[in-house]
Write a protein that holds these residues in place. Structure first.
Motif, PDB file in Angstrom:
ATOM      1  N   VAL A  21       1.320  12.465   3.008  1.00 55.76           N
ATOM      2  CA  VAL A  21       1.278  11.531   1.888  1.00 55.76           C
ATOM      3  C   VAL A  21       2.304  11.989   0.864  1.00 55.76           C
ATOM      4  CG1 VAL A  21      -0.188  10.538   0.089  1.00 55.76           C
ATOM      5  CG2 VAL A  21      -1.170  11.119   2.307  1.00 55.76           C
ATOM      6  N   HIS A  63      -3.125   0.054   9.064  1.00 50.94           N
ATOM      7  CA  HIS A  63      -3.737   0.516   7.828  1.00 50.94           C
ATOM      8  C   HIS A  63      -4.680   1.671   8.145  1.00 50.94           C
ATOM      9  CE1 HIS A  63      -3.050  -3.600   5.631  1.00 50.94           C
ATOM     10  NE2 HIS A  63      -1.929  -2.952   5.930  1.00 50.94           N
ATOM     11  N   ILE A  66       2.151   6.278   4.487  1.00 52.99           N
ATOM     12  CA  ILE A  66       1.605   7.481   5.089  1.00 52.99           C
ATOM     13  C   ILE A  66       2.257   7.676   6.443  1.00 52.99           C
ATOM     14  CG2 ILE A  66      -0.344   6.388   6.266  1.00 52.99           C
ATOM     15  CD1 ILE A  66      -2.066   8.749   5.455  1.00 52.99           C
ATOM     16  N   GLN A 110      -9.249   5.604   0.044  1.00 50.90           N
ATOM     17  CA  GLN A 110      -7.940   5.115  -0.343  1.00 50.90           C
ATOM     18  C   GLN A 110      -7.239   4.556   0.896  1.00 50.90           C
ATOM     19  OE1 GLN A 110      -7.354   5.059  -3.461  1.00 50.90           O
ATOM     20  NE2 GLN A 110      -8.771   6.608  -4.271  1.00 50.90           N
ATOM     21  N   ARG A 111      -6.617   3.410   0.735  1.00 53.86           N
ATOM     22  CA  ARG A 111      -5.987   2.731   1.865  1.00 53.86           C
ATOM     23  C   ARG A 111      -4.483   2.958   1.836  1.00 53.86           C
ATOM     24  NH1 ARG A 111      -7.137  -3.569   3.615  1.00 53.86           N
ATOM     25  NH2 ARG A 111      -7.353  -3.152   5.862  1.00 53.86           N
ATOM     26  N   PHE A 112      -3.930   3.243   3.048  1.00 58.38           N
ATOM     27  CA  PHE A 112      -2.498   3.481   3.193  1.00 58.38           C
ATOM     28  C   PHE A 112      -1.957   2.615   4.331  1.00 58.38           C
ATOM     29  CE2 PHE A 112      -4.394   7.298   1.486  1.00 58.38           C
ATOM     30  CZ  PHE A 112      -3.500   7.719   0.518  1.00 58.38           C
ATOM     31  N   ASP A 155       1.897  10.185  -4.917  1.00 56.09           N
ATOM     32  CA  ASP A 155       0.714   9.368  -4.641  1.00 56.09           C
ATOM     33  C   ASP A 155      -0.541  10.235  -4.586  1.00 56.09           C
ATOM     34  OD1 ASP A 155       2.325   7.121  -4.462  1.00 56.09           O
ATOM     35  OD2 ASP A 155       2.589   7.305  -2.299  1.00 56.09           O
ATOM     36  N   TYR A 156      -0.431  11.417  -3.961  1.00 61.12           N
ATOM     37  CA  TYR A 156      -1.588  12.298  -3.828  1.00 61.12           C
ATOM     38  C   TYR A 156      -2.080  12.758  -5.198  1.00 61.12           C
ATOM     39  CZ  TYR A 156      -4.354  16.407  -2.577  1.00 61.12           C
ATOM     40  OH  TYR A 156      -5.359  17.336  -2.469  1.00 61.12           O
ATOM     41  N   LEU A 215       0.841  -1.199   0.000  1.00 60.18           N
ATOM     42  CA  LEU A 215       0.000   0.000   0.000  1.00 60.18           C
ATOM     43  C   LEU A 215       0.871   1.241   0.000  1.00 60.18           C
ATOM     44  CD1 LEU A 215      -2.631  -1.071   2.698  1.00 60.18           C
ATOM     45  CD2 LEU A 215      -2.943  -1.074   0.211  1.00 60.18           C
ATOM     46  N   PRO A 216       0.343   2.378  -0.452  1.00 60.26           N
ATOM     47  CA  PRO A 216       1.112   3.626  -0.386  1.00 60.26           C
ATOM     48  C   PRO A 216       1.434   3.979   1.071  1.00 60.26           C
ATOM     49  CG  PRO A 216      -0.810   3.878  -1.804  1.00 60.26           C
ATOM     50  CD  PRO A 216      -0.968   2.573  -1.095  1.00 60.26           C
TER      51      PRO A 216
END
Length: 874
Positions: free
Chosen positions: A678, A648, A631, A658-660, A682-683, A628-629
């Motif tokens: 973020v 998460h 954060i 959106q999941r990070f 990705d943003y 996942l991206p």
């Protein structure tokens, strides 16, 4: 109680004019500070709520989303629903005014929907605008020619509000914007309105909006224009800030919410209009509660002062009470009479405090505003109104302080047998609390304080922390006799006969230290704890600023919510300026995670670069196997959402959840309700938003940052951007910090002043009861001046014990403030920083002042003839 007995007790208060006056003043100050905080906050909330009601009009529900807005495609879906009678779209713009520090709130509205949902916002066109039907796209010369011509159409102005360049202002906004403006630095700035036009900023360009009329039904500083024009001019096409819904006849509110909420994308909520005021109240609640608790401690200190004065008064009047008891006065009547004395002091002091509280609130509205010193209600102009219920509640608090301070002395007086109290010499020491070992009770209270610190907050309020503070104060007061017995032997060595006499007196009657030191302990504990907390907070903020501001220059188009921004073309132009080595950017977006909490901040920028990130957990490195991206969340976000590295976390971005994966937790003093960082790439990929609020610049080696700043101002216009050095930002931030805690310093000073009142009243009363002792010392050869020094030594010793106990209690309370109250209220951690020098100077000054106050308080007793002073012993 008969009228004769009432006169007896009333006469006692009148005889003790100084002690009674100081007790009244102490209660009045405590009541006034607490009431003023509540009045200021209540009036500000009422004003804010009034504005919310005006803007929402007849709406039953509001669709709200992130501060940057949401897709207007939701509007037709809701407007066609059977549950909805009318739907009014609104685009809210915080328009930056070029060359000025302030901004204007502009509402883009649909005129035809406005009439049905928010009629109070209907604009009224000026005569000149009533005849204008042209656009704003022509040149200045053509526009000036049209303005110079009289109205040819004879129109009534109904079309003026549809012109994309026309702006309508409330009377408050027009009054502010037509006057010269003084910036935060003290510089005078020209009016924002010139020649009938308002200059506003969109991106890095200026807009000329024509002032076409007024808003007769609006209050506050706002402007209204056509929604299409607002979207076009401020480049927000396809975006709305909210939708006001008026439900169809017979549709229940709850039913409508259940039916409509399913149509909304993530990050967009449906709520009642009053929820906006509740949200602001939630934001300011922790700060307001902390100020109220400080006022409560000041009132508690006043209660200690009443206790000490009443206790000494009872000790002096024991023979009088014994005589009344021998003549038939019952125990309960005596106790009621003494409690009536305390209640009378509380009533008068509370009434004075209520009057003073309204005066303080009025002064705050006039000179400071209604933002409580922390900026929650900046820009509002609240009106002070009398609140009977609140005033009565604080009046009862004053009465409670007076009665509580009198309860123990009254009970002890009623218990003493008349025969014992009539013995000669009994009145000097009798009635003072005996110095029995109360270490076990104090230890039990400290243990309870430790358990209270483990309690979770109640509705966001650290009730356990405040209970721990009260328990620590009570333990410190109860432990004072034991502390006196432990410390006084260490001070017995001295060559001065007066010092030895003062030491012997206090050693023989350690209860005197309890009476005089109770108020000192409370005030010193408050001052020491707040000094440690504020010092720790300030040092931590300064260190935090140093970490988050590592670049050479910082450039901003406007604040995150205002209309200025940097686009990719502007960033390319910045990077091309001679001397600029690197450019790092930040986009600050404010999301709505739910309709039950304030906005959540998202910072989109590179995790590595010119912007620092003060981590307290986790790391800056992204795990190689992360699916996942990444954060990085602030401490507040971690506390409120129970996050840890590896957790998460979902955020509503781009209309979807959106999941990070949480990689690290960082310290953030700027956003109380949570923030997340973020990666900018990705943003942009998730939202398509390429705008930027701030840029951090590194200059090439050997290049003067001031020269680069000047080049940037020449390139973009000094009125469109704000450029600052890291040192300037730090200095301004710390200046705001100090201004925020100004009211805290005021409350500390009041509490210390009340503690000194306690020293004065105690030694004034003790000096009166010891006239025989002073007369005997005079016969032994001491002069009046030497007796004055004796009293001063006793005052210094008593205050020294109180300062020592208060300092120890203050250190414990400071820990509670930092680790419990502050963490549960604001979710901020900080490093401990004790201002040793400040505390040392404060302690020495307080002891010296106490000696002076005791010397002045005992002056009357020393002036009596030595022969008359010992006459009672003949």
């Amino acid at each position: 109680m008969t009228s004769s007995l009432r006169r007896v007790f009333l006469a006692s208060l009148l005889r003790r004019r100084l002690a009674t006056a100081l007790s009244l003043l102490a209660i009045a100050l405590g009541v006034a500070l607490g009431l003023a905080v509540q009045l200021i906050h209540g009036a500000a909330l009422d004003e804010f709520g009034r504005g919310v009601r005006l803007l929402s009009g007849e709406a039953d529900l509001q669709v709200v989303g992130p501060r940057e807005g949401f897709d207007e495609g939701i509007y037709p879906l809701l407007a066609r629903r059977a549950e909805v009678a009318e739907a009014s779209p609104v685009l809210e713009i915080e328009a930056r005014l070029p060359g000025r520090d302030d901004s204007l709130r502009i509402l883009g509205v649909d005129l035809f929907r406005l009439m049905r949902v928010q009629p109070a916002l209907m604009p009224l066109a000026d005569r000149e605008a009533a005849g204008e039907v042209g656009g704003n796209e022509g040149g200045d010369e053509a526009r000036g020619a049209r303005e110079a011509e009289p109205s040819r159409t004879g129109g009534d102005g109904r079309l003026a509000a549809l012109q994309p360049h026309n702006l309508f202002l409330s009377a408050d906004a027009r009054a502010v914007l037509t006057q010269p403006y003084r910036s935060a630095s003290g510089e005078s700035q020209p009016p924002a309105i010139s020649d009938g036009y308002l200059l506003a900023q969109s991106g890095l360009r200026s807009l000329r909006l024509r002032i076409a009329g007024q808003l007769p039904g609006a209050s506050g500083s706002i402007g209204v224009m056509d929604i299409a024009g607002a979207q076009q001019h401020f480049e927000r096409v396809g975006t709305l800030s909210r939708i006001d819904l008026k439900l169809a006849e017979g549709v229940e509110l709850g039913t409508a919410r259940l039916a409509l909420e399913t149509l909304l994308p993530p990050g967009v909520s449906l709520r009642v209009p009053e929820a906006a005021a509740s949200e602001v109240g939630t934001l300011s609640r922790a700060y307001r509660v902390n100020l109220t608790m400080l006022a409560a401690i000041a009132l508690l200190t006043g209660g200690f002062l009443v206790f000490s004065t009443q206790l000494l008064s009872v000790a002096r009047r024991r023979r009088e009470f014994a005589l009344l008891r021998a003549l038939g006065l019952e125990r309960r009547e005596l106790m009621r009479g003494l409690l009536a004395e305390g209640a009378l002091v509380g009533v008068v002091g509370g009434a004075l405090g209520v009057a003073l509280g309204y005066a303080l609130a009025g002064g705050a509205f006039r000179f400071v505003g209604g933002d409580l010193g922390a900026g929650f209600f900046r820009g509002l102009s609240p009106t002070l109104a009398f609140d009977p219920a609140l005033s009565l509640a604080y009046l009862f608090l004053g009465v409670g302080a007076g009665v509580a301070g009198t309860w123990i002395p009254a009970r002890e007086a009623a218990r003493v047998p008349p025969a014992r109290a009539l013995r000669a010499g009994e009145g000097e020491r009798a009635g003072l609390p005996q110095a029995h070992a109360r270490g076990r009770i104090a230890a039990l209270l400290l243990a309870l304080a430790g358990l209270a610190c483990l309690l979770p907050p109640l509705s966001g309020i650290p009730v356990g922390g405040y209970a721990a503070v009260a328990l620590i104060l009570a333990a410190a007061v109860l432990a004072l006799p034991a502390l006196a017995r432990a410390v006084l032997p260490l001070l017995a060595h001295g060559r001065s006969a007066l010092w030895r006499l003062a030491h012997a007196r206090l050693s023989a009657t350690p209860a005197q230290a309890v009476v005089a030191g109770a108020g000192v302990i409370a005030s010193v504990a408050l001052a020491v704890s707040m000094a440690i907390m504020v010092s720790s907070f300030r040092v931590s903020v300064d260190d935090w600023l140093e970490q988050v501001l590592p670049a050479d220059l910082y450039l901003r188009a406007s604040s995150s919510s205002a209309s200025g921004y940097l686009d990719p073309e502007a960033l390319a132009a910045i990077a091309a300026v001679d001397g600029v080595a690197t450019v790092d950017t930040t986009r600050l977006a404010n999301l709505r995670l739910s309709d039950a909490e304030p906005l959540f901040s998202v910072l989109a920028r590179p995790a590595q670069g010119n912007w620092g990130l003060p981590l307290v957990a986790g790391s800056m490195s992204v795990p190689e196997d992360a699916a996942l991206p990444p954060i990085w969340v602030s401490e507040a976000a971690a506390d409120r959402h129970r996050l840890a590295p590896g957790s998460h976390f979902e955020l509503p971005l781009g209309g979807r959840l959106q999941r990070f994966i949480v990689v690290g937790i960082w310290r953030d003093y700027a956003r109380q309700y949570g923030a997340a960082l973020v990666e900018r790439g990705d943003y942009v990929a998730l939202t398509g938003d390429t705008r930027v609020n701030d840029a951090a610049l590194r200059v090439a080696p050997g290049v003067d940052p001031a020269a680069v700043a000047e080049a940037l101002r020449q390139r973009f216009g000094a009125e469109h951007i704000t450029i600052a050095l890291p040192g300037e930002i730090r200095a301004l931030s710390l200046q705001i910090f100090d201004r925020t805690f100004l009211i805290t310093y005021l409350m500390e000073a009041v509490a210390v002043l009340i503690g000194l009142f306690g020293i004065a009243t105690t030694f004034a009363a003790l000096a009166t009861t010891r006239q025989g002792e002073f007369g005997m010392l005079r016969h032994l050869g001491l002069t009046r001046a030497e007796i004055g020094r004796l009293i001063a030594f006793e005052g210094a010793l008593t205050a020294g014990l109180g300062v020592l106990a208060g300092t120890l209690a203050g250190g414990a309370i400071a820990w509670v403030l930092i680790e419990v109250i502050n963490r549960q209220s604001f979710h901020w951690s900080m490093d401990l920083a004790v201002p040793w020098l400040v505390l040392g100077v404060f302690a020495f000054s307080l002891v010296a002042l106490a000696a002076l106050v005791a010397r002045l308080a005992g002056r009357h007793a020393m002036q009596r003839s030595a022969v008359l002073a010992v006459k009672a012993d003949w």
